[in-house]
Write a protein that holds these residues in place. Structure first.
Motif, PDB file in Angstrom:
ATOM      1  N   UNK A  22       0.861  -1.241  -0.049  1.00  0.00           N
ATOM      2  CA  UNK A  22      -0.087  -0.085  -0.220  1.00  0.00           C
ATOM      3  C   UNK A  22       1.081   1.121  -0.035  1.00  0.00           C
ATOM      4  N   UNK A  23       2.098   1.128   0.413  1.00  0.00           N
ATOM      5  CA  UNK A  23       3.033   2.348   0.649  1.00  0.00           C
ATOM      6  C   UNK A  23       4.072   2.454  -0.389  1.00  0.00           C
ATOM      7  N   UNK A  24       3.898   1.418  -1.400  1.00  0.00           N
ATOM      8  CA  UNK A  24       4.890   1.802  -2.663  1.00  0.00           C
ATOM      9  C   UNK A  24       4.372   2.474  -3.448  1.00  0.00           C
ATOM     10  N   UNK A  25       5.172   3.402  -4.194  1.00  0.00           N
ATOM     11  CA  UNK A  25       4.722   4.357  -5.133  1.00  0.00           C
ATOM     12  C   UNK A  25       4.363   3.532  -6.477  1.00  0.00           C
ATOM     13  N   UNK A  26       3.059   3.607  -6.856  1.00  0.00           N
ATOM     14  CA  UNK A  26       2.666   2.725  -8.168  1.00  0.00           C
ATOM     15  C   UNK A  26       3.172   3.656  -9.350  1.00  0.00           C
TER      16      UNK A  26
END
Length: 127
Positions: free
Chosen positions: A71-75
Motif C-alpha cells: 500500500x505504501x509503494x509508489x505505483x
C-alpha cells in the motif's frame, strides 16, 4: 524453488523435450553432475515429510504486513487502453514501396557507426 539444481534439471528436461528424446531419471556422471545433487536424478522425489508449521493466524498476519507494505509503494501511472481502429494503419502494397526500400538499403549500406573498428586510413587507434 528456484535453485541451481532445479534450473539444471529444467534445462535438461526442456532440451530433451525439444529434441523429442526420453531421458531416464538416473543421470550418468558428467562435468555438471554436481548440479543435480543431492539425489543426482533428473526427476527427484518431490514428496515431502516436513509438516507445515505455519498457523493460519501467522499466515494472515504475514499477509496483512505485506499488504501494508504494498500500500505504501509508489505505483506507476495507469494508462487507458483502447482498441486501435482497423483503418488507422493500412500497410502499403509491396509495389508502392519497393523503390523506397531499395533507396533505404543503399543509404544504410554506407552508414557506419563512429565507434566501428577500421583497418587502414580510417583507423582510430592512436597506438
Amino acid at each position: 524453488g528456484y535453485t541451481i539444481r532445479n534450473v539444471a534439471r529444467c534445462w535438461t528436461y526442456e532440451t530433451a523435450v525439444l529434441l523429442d528424446k526420453e531421458l531416464p531419471s538416473e543421470l550418468p556422471y558428467n562435468e555438471y553432475y554436481e548440479y543435480f545433487g543431492p539425489d543426482f536424478a533428473l526427476h527427484p522425489d518431490t514428496r515431502t515429510n516436513i509438516e507445515n508449521q505455519n498457523s493460519p493466524a501467522y499466515l494472515q498476519q504475514l499477509r496483512e504486513i505485506i499488504d501494508d507494505h504494498l500500500r505504501h509503494l509508489q505505483h506507476a501511472p495507469g494508462v487507458m487502453m483502447q482498441e486501435v481502429p482497423p483503418d488507422l494503419f493500412t500497410p502499403p502494397s509491396l509495389d508502392d514501396c519497393s523503390e523506397a526500400t531499395e533507396a533505404m538499403r543503399q543509404r544504410d549500406a554506407h552508414r557506419d557507426h563512429p565507434a566501428e573498428y577500421y583497418d587502414g586510413d580510417q583507423d582510430q587507434d592512436t597506438r
